[in-house]
Design an enzyme around this catalytic site. Structure first.
Site, PDB file in Angstrom:
ATOM      1  N   CYS A  61     -37.100  -4.140 -55.412  1.00  0.00           N
ATOM      2  CA  CYS A  61     -36.557  -2.781 -55.356  1.00  0.00           C
ATOM      3  C   CYS A  61     -35.049  -2.749 -55.549  1.00  0.00           C
ATOM      4  CB  CYS A  61     -36.968  -2.073 -54.069  1.00  0.00           C
ATOM      5  SG  CYS A  61     -36.326  -2.859 -52.600  1.00  0.00           S
ATOM      6  N   HIS A  94     -23.448   1.343 -53.402  1.00  0.00           N
ATOM      7  CA  HIS A  94     -24.414   2.417 -53.134  1.00  0.00           C
ATOM      8  C   HIS A  94     -24.076   3.715 -53.854  1.00  0.00           C
ATOM      9  CE1 HIS A  94     -25.934  -0.407 -50.159  1.00  0.00           C
ATOM     10  NE2 HIS A  94     -27.061   0.122 -50.543  1.00  0.00           N
ATOM     11  N   GLU A 115     -34.047 -10.127 -48.458  1.00  0.00           N
ATOM     12  CA  GLU A 115     -32.703  -9.921 -49.006  1.00  0.00           C
ATOM     13  C   GLU A 115     -31.768 -11.086 -48.697  1.00  0.00           C
ATOM     14  OE1 GLU A 115     -31.658  -5.498 -48.954  1.00  0.00           O
ATOM     15  OE2 GLU A 115     -32.406  -5.815 -46.930  1.00  0.00           O
ATOM     16  N   ASP A 130     -28.896  -7.233 -52.492  1.00  0.00           N
ATOM     17  CA  ASP A 130     -28.380  -8.062 -51.402  1.00  0.00           C
ATOM     18  C   ASP A 130     -28.724  -9.527 -51.583  1.00  0.00           C
ATOM     19  OD1 ASP A 130     -26.859  -6.431 -49.662  1.00  0.00           O
ATOM     20  OD2 ASP A 130     -28.690  -5.347 -49.177  1.00  0.00           O
TER      21      ASP A 130
HETATM   22  C1  PEP Z   1     -31.254  -4.247 -52.217  1.00  0.00           C
HETATM   23  O1  PEP Z   1     -30.474  -4.830 -51.453  1.00  0.00           O
HETATM   24  O2  PEP Z   1     -31.604  -4.702 -53.328  1.00  0.00           O
HETATM   25  C2  PEP Z   1     -31.804  -2.933 -51.840  1.00  0.00           C
HETATM   26  C3  PEP Z   1     -32.703  -2.348 -52.579  1.00  0.00           C
HETATM   27  O3  PEP Z   1     -31.285  -2.340 -50.740  1.00  0.00           O
HETATM   28  P1  PEP Z   1     -29.872  -1.577 -50.753  1.00  0.00           P
HETATM   29  O4  PEP Z   1     -29.395  -1.484 -52.165  1.00  0.00           O
HETATM   30  O5  PEP Z   1     -30.077  -0.246 -50.146  1.00  0.00           O
HETATM   31  O6  PEP Z   1     -29.030  -2.494 -49.910  1.00  0.00           O
HETATM   32 MG    MG Z   2     -30.264  -4.139 -49.421  1.00  0.00          MG
END
Ligand code: PEP
Ligand code: MG
Length: 585
Positions: A513, A200, A442, A466
């Site tokens: 995303c 993150h 995910e 994920d």
């Molecule tokens: C993902 O898992 O691709 C996602 C967009 O969520 P995050 O990166 O916040 O886990």
């Molecule tokens: Mg995620």
């Protein structure tokens, strides 16, 4: 003790994972949570004697404190054990340490930095010796550094937010909670020893256009505070104390990078449409309202993912309904009439906050995370949902639940949402009764029941960060196995394909995303798999638009069909490269 001379600033180069593109040139700032850092500051030469006295006073105070601690411990843990503090005292009383620090002060450095630099040199020397005893002494040095610095500064902790002059941050790793402090425009770039491309903190550095190279392994131990560093976040290279020719070359490249980025932004008002007329939505991922300028400047057609958990990570308080409502409404208003997808809390995993930190888990990514936290902290969840529903009055907000693994979780979340709406209605609030509801796909389990899930929601958004981690079983944070984190694994691509087919059969759209959505090579396949929207860091939107505008849906579909038959990621990449060459990418 022998300390290396100040003149031994050696040139060196490092490679790591290119995590956030762009070039930065600046002084190194060692940010080590496990150790300690100090920023380089100069003092006027007439203050040298005063500064030396200030340093001496702090050292004397620390020696006195440690001796008192040792005497106190003698009675509690025995004389023998209390000798653990003897090396601390020896180091602080070592004339070579004082001399080296004084020499730097005489060159106009502040006492904190002079002592920091001195202790870093000792640590470097110790690291070269393959002796356990010497290695343990490094911890002592860090401890005395911390104690003396705290004394000099009259402070009790140090964070990234204290930085006053722009620097390149060199750190073992950046926690999402540190990353939340990155807003300051004082951070030119990041170089870390560890971390993965979809950590993150890495995502945040991309969101904030801060070049980053991660997983450099020895960056914090080998780079010293004040070293001149070039970070090439596009290629994953770091140059320490480079020669003037290299500096000039990268100054030129930095300018070119900025010009290229700027020229792409000029595409901002054009639609993302393929050469044969297929239109795809390009949306933005955001974490903070201060990214809204970038959302507009890069021509996003909406917000495809608002990661709301950073509000809970950043401060030690739980935001109340009014705080959240104001924040969500501000985003909705700024985007209206374009859509904004607000994802409910995704705490846990690497996103630790005061809410989840009391639970230590062996496998946090397989633990109490995301929707699981929200469903078990129902009151907290309801406060967030109330704020989201209230902010929907402009009719452009959608809500999205993360990490849905089974139908029961979705049903429970939908029930709580219905309860919240009923309460708000009876309280007389104005909101969008048809607010769209979506889920993140995910987990492989969710993919395999996508046909059932699709009948209960208005859209899917595939979180590939994920989905990859859970399907290939590769911790997205673990740099040791980072090369196994493979978006082009045919298994991952087939999971995406199953999801899209199920969604389209139910008549709902699918977005991606995860970070994969901003990869030009992946775009070609995702388009061919008939993804409806891509959501990404705002500054990546223009280059993605350029790619989409130069390919045809027909080609992308044919390529996707061939790729779904591949056995390995290598085969997939081979086919994509052939196609990219044809369109000169
Ligand atoms: C993902 O898992 O691709 C996602 C967009 O969520 P995050 O990166 O916040 O886990
Ligand atoms: Mg995620």
């Amino acid at each position: 003790m022998e300390i290396e001379s100040e003149e031994t600033k050696s040139q060196s180069e490092y490679s790591g994972i290119p995590a956030s593109p762009g070039i930065a040139i600046g002084q190194a700032f060692i940010y080590d949570n496990t150790n300690f850092w100090i920023e380089e500051k100069n003092i006027p030469l007439e203050r040298v004697e005063e500064e030396k006295a200030r340093f001496k006073k702090a050292v004397d105070k620390v020696i006195k404190d440690i001796k008192a601690l040792r005497d106190n411990l003698k009675t509690r843990i025995g004389k023998e054990n209390a000798t653990i503090f003897d090396p601390h005292i020896m180091l602080l009383e070592d004339p070579a340490v004082t001399e080296e620090t004084f020499e730097l002060i005489e060159k106009g450095k502040c006492a904190e930095f002079a002592f920091f630099r001195t202790t870093r040199k000792i640590i470097k020397a110790y690291k070269r010796v393959d002796d356990e005893y010497m290695k343990e002494r490094m911890t002592d040095i860090n401890d005395i550094l911390r104690r003396v610095t705290i004394n000099l500064l009259g402070m009790d902790s140090a964070t990234l937010s204290n930085i006053e002059t722009p620097v390149v941050v060199i750190a073992p790793n950046i926690a999402p909670s540190d990353a939340a402090l990155m807003h300051s425009n004082k951070i030119l770039a990041f170089v870390t020893d560890f971390g993965g491309r979809t950590s993150h903190a890495t995502i945040l550095s991309r969101a904030m256009d801060i070049p980053a190279v991660i997983s450099v392994k020895t960056a914090t131990s080998e780079i010293s505070p004040g070293d001149m560093v070039i970070v090439d976040g596009t290629r994953g290279r770091v140059y320490v104390n480079p020669d003037q020719e290299t500096i000039d070359r990268f100054k030129g490249e930095k300018k070119q990078f900025e010009i290229a980025r700027q020229s792409l932004v000029e595409l901002k008002d054009l639609p993302a449409v393929t050469t044969d007329g297929y239109r795809i939505g390009l949306h933005a991922n955001v974490e903070y309202t201060d990214e809204l300028n970038a959302v507009h400047a890069n021509g996003a057609e909406g917000i495809g993912l608002y990661r709301t958990e950073f509000h809970y990570i950043e401060s030690n308080k739980i935001p109340d309904e009014e705080d959240l409502y104001n924040d969500y409404f501000e985003i909705a208003q700024s985007l209206t009439p374009d859509p904004v997808i607000i994802r409910t809390l995704d705490l846990g995993g690497d996103k630790i906050s005061h809410i989840t930190s009391s639970e230590t888990e062996a496998n946090p990514f397989l633990g109490w995370r995301a929707i699981r936290v929200s469903l078990s902290l129902r009151d907290l969840f309801k406060v967030q949902l109330r704020a989201i529903v209230r902010a929907s009055s402009l009719k452009n907000i959608a809500v999205m639940f993360p990490l849905i693994s089974c139908i029961d979780e979705l049903n429970e979340a939908l029930d709580i949402l219905a309860e919240v709406k009923a309460e708000l209605k009876s309280e007389g609030y104005d909101f969008d009764p048809d607010m769209r509801v979506g889920i993140m796909i995910e987990l492989p389990s969710a993919v395999m029941i996508a046909d059932h899930l699709s009948s209960k929601v208005d859209f899917f958004s595939i979180g590939t960060n994920d989905l990859i981690q859970y399907s290939v079983a590769v911790d997205r944070e673990n740099d040791r196995i980072a090369d196994l984190f493979e978006p082009f694994h045919p298994g991952v691509l087939r999971l995406i394909n199953i999801t899209v087919k199920a969604a389209h059969k139910a008549g709902i759209p699918v977005a991606i995303c995860g970070e994969m959505s901003s990869d030009p090579a992946a775009a070609l396949i995702l388009l061919g798999l008939e993804i409806d929207e891509l959501s990404m860091v705002p500054s990546f939107i223009p280059s993605m638009k350029q790619i989409i505008r130069s390919i045809s849906m027909d080609t992308a579909k044919k390529l996707a069909a061939r790729i779904l038959q591949c056995a390995s990621a290598e085969e997939v990449k081979g086919l994509i490269n052939e196609e990219l060459k044809k369109i000169n990418m």
